[in-house]
Every structure is written in C-alpha cells, then in structure tokens.
Design a protein around this motif. Sequence first.
Motif, PDB file in Angstrom:
ATOM      1  N   GLN A 123      42.897 -24.088 -19.556  1.00 54.51           N
ATOM      2  CA  GLN A 123      43.456 -22.911 -18.906  1.00 54.51           C
ATOM      3  C   GLN A 123      44.980 -22.921 -18.915  1.00 54.51           C
ATOM      4  O   GLN A 123      45.602 -21.890 -18.993  1.00 54.51           O
ATOM      5  N   LEU A 174      43.525 -13.544 -20.300  1.00 57.79           N
ATOM      6  CA  LEU A 174      42.213 -13.005 -19.971  1.00 57.79           C
ATOM      7  C   LEU A 174      41.695 -12.059 -21.048  1.00 57.79           C
ATOM      8  O   LEU A 174      40.489 -12.019 -21.308  1.00 57.79           O
ATOM      9  N   ASN A 212      38.914  -7.182 -13.597  1.00 57.69           N
ATOM     10  CA  ASN A 212      37.661  -7.780 -13.118  1.00 57.69           C
ATOM     11  C   ASN A 212      37.794  -8.282 -11.680  1.00 57.69           C
ATOM     12  O   ASN A 212      37.344  -9.382 -11.325  1.00 57.69           O
ATOM     13  N   HIS A 231      38.491 -11.884 -25.908  1.00 58.12           N
ATOM     14  CA  HIS A 231      38.127 -12.065 -24.504  1.00 58.12           C
ATOM     15  C   HIS A 231      38.122 -13.560 -24.192  1.00 58.12           C
ATOM     16  O   HIS A 231      37.570 -14.364 -24.952  1.00 58.12           O
ATOM     17  N   TYR A 232      38.738 -13.930 -23.056  1.00 58.88           N
ATOM     18  CA  TYR A 232      38.809 -15.333 -22.645  1.00 58.88           C
ATOM     19  C   TYR A 232      37.998 -15.545 -21.367  1.00 58.88           C
ATOM     20  O   TYR A 232      38.028 -14.731 -20.452  1.00 58.88           O
ATOM     21  N   SER A 233      37.303 -16.700 -21.295  1.00 63.26           N
ATOM     22  CA  SER A 233      36.699 -17.164 -20.046  1.00 63.26           C
ATOM     23  C   SER A 233      36.804 -18.688 -20.035  1.00 63.26           C
ATOM     24  O   SER A 233      37.047 -19.318 -21.079  1.00 63.26           O
ATOM     25  N   TYR A 234      36.615 -19.289 -18.841  1.00 62.51           N
ATOM     26  CA  TYR A 234      36.898 -20.716 -18.696  1.00 62.51           C
ATOM     27  C   TYR A 234      35.786 -21.443 -17.950  1.00 62.51           C
ATOM     28  O   TYR A 234      35.997 -22.041 -16.901  1.00 62.51           O
TER      29      TYR A 234
END
Length: 275
Positions: free
Chosen positions: A27, A107, A69, A125-128
């Motif tokens: 991140q 994000l 979001n 698109h990013y997620s962690y």
Amino acid sequence: MRTTYRIALVVTGALFCFLFTSPLSAQCPQKNTAFQDGERLEYKLFFNWKFVWVNAGTATMTTDKTTYNGRSAYKSHLITRTSKRLDKFFCMRDTLTSVVTPDLVPLYYRKGANEGGKYRLNEVHYSYPGGNNHIELLYVNPYGKETRQALNRVDCVYDMMSMMLRARSFDGSQFKVGEKIRFLMADGKDIESQTLVYRGIKKFKTEETKITYRCMVFSFVEYKGKKEKEIITFYVTDDENHLPVRLDMFLKFGVAKAYLKTATGVRNPQTSIIE
C-alpha cells in the motif's frame, strides 16, 4: 514507447522523479505535503514544425477532494488538447483521472485517449487484501476489443497519475547527479519497470510568465541494450510544491515542449522563484 503515449506524459512524467525504490508494503502510504484541494495547473504546449515553434495546444491539471466508495479521497484530472492548427496534422483529446486516499495510496486510474482519430481506454482498479496489492487492468483498443487481467504484487505499483501525486511529497535532495530511479507503473495493459535519471539543479525562465525558477532536472529514458535514449527532460521546482514548469519531449517526428502558464491554489510558498 509509442509517440502518442509520450505526448500524454506531458505533465505526469515530470513528477516520477521522487520515487523511493524500497517499499515498506504494497500500500505504501505517504504523507501529502505538496498539494491541496483546489489546485489548478495550466500549461501551453509547443511543437517544432520545420524549424518553427507553433502552438500545439494546452494541458490542465486539477485536484479536488472527493468521496470514493464511501471514503475520503483526492481526485485529479489531467486534460490535454491539441490546438486547431495542430489538429489538421494530429488531433489529441486525452483525459486522465486518478483517485487516491488522503495518504496517497492509489485506488483508481482511467485514461481515455482520442489520438489521431483513434480512441483507446486504459483503466486500473486497486485493492489491498491482506496488505498485498491486487490490480485489475482493462484495455480497450481502437476497434472496441477488451483485454482484462488481474495481477498481484508485493511491491508498490502506481499508474502515471497516482505516482505523480505521491512523488510530489518526496525530497529530491537525496539524489546524486546521474543517479537512476526505477519504479513499477501500471496502465490498462500491464505493469512495467520505468527509469529516470537525475541531471542536477538548473535555473529556468519560463517563456509565458518570464519567471525564473530554481529546478531539479530529470530525464525519462529508455534502454536498448546498454544504449540510453532520452524521451523526456523535465524541470521541477526545487521547493515543497514540486511543480513541473518545463518539459522537453523528444518524439519521432520532432521536439515538443510544455511550459507552465498559471498555477493557482498552490499549497506552499513558491520559494524556488528567484526572479
């Protein structure tokens, strides 16, 4: 690297120069010290056409607070437009969008590009999950064909816009002349390693405003074997704002330049101004 892609880097490539290459986690949060809600940067673009510099168009970058979001975030837009005169030879209408957290974790990224009458879309698109970096990529070619893939990385990954926002808060004084800075960058197609070279401190007087800045100079380069090819040279203000004030772009069909015209809503004192 495609010529049109180089032009799209007019402003964003100027700020990759401050990237650290030893991430702590996927991140990689970073305190924002460089920009604030409501910043506006405007540029004029020029192209050398048969030994004559002509007005090639404009680029505008805006940054504002938003909600993404259900969470607080910053949204930045970079809009690049060629002039009517240049449209006769090569029309470009590019819009880049980036959403990052308040501590500059990416994000979302989108680039919609109408270049030479052909439209392309890049989206990230990013997620962690679990502290790792999960990246979903989408590329739509000029014929409407979609290509999707999902990738996972333990290192920090950025698109050109989120890296620009993050990089502005780094201290460039750590670099030595000739030092190479490498980083990972995502677009809608893939994740690739990129390289910048630090050239040192120089003074630059803008053509539009006649203001002289003290700048750090960097080059975005490519390699073919051991041979280095310069793609863009850019001048970034040596103060806490780290504003790109000049870019020299070496294209297959000539040389293009971008100059900062106006900067409003700037967060910090512009101490790099020396005249």
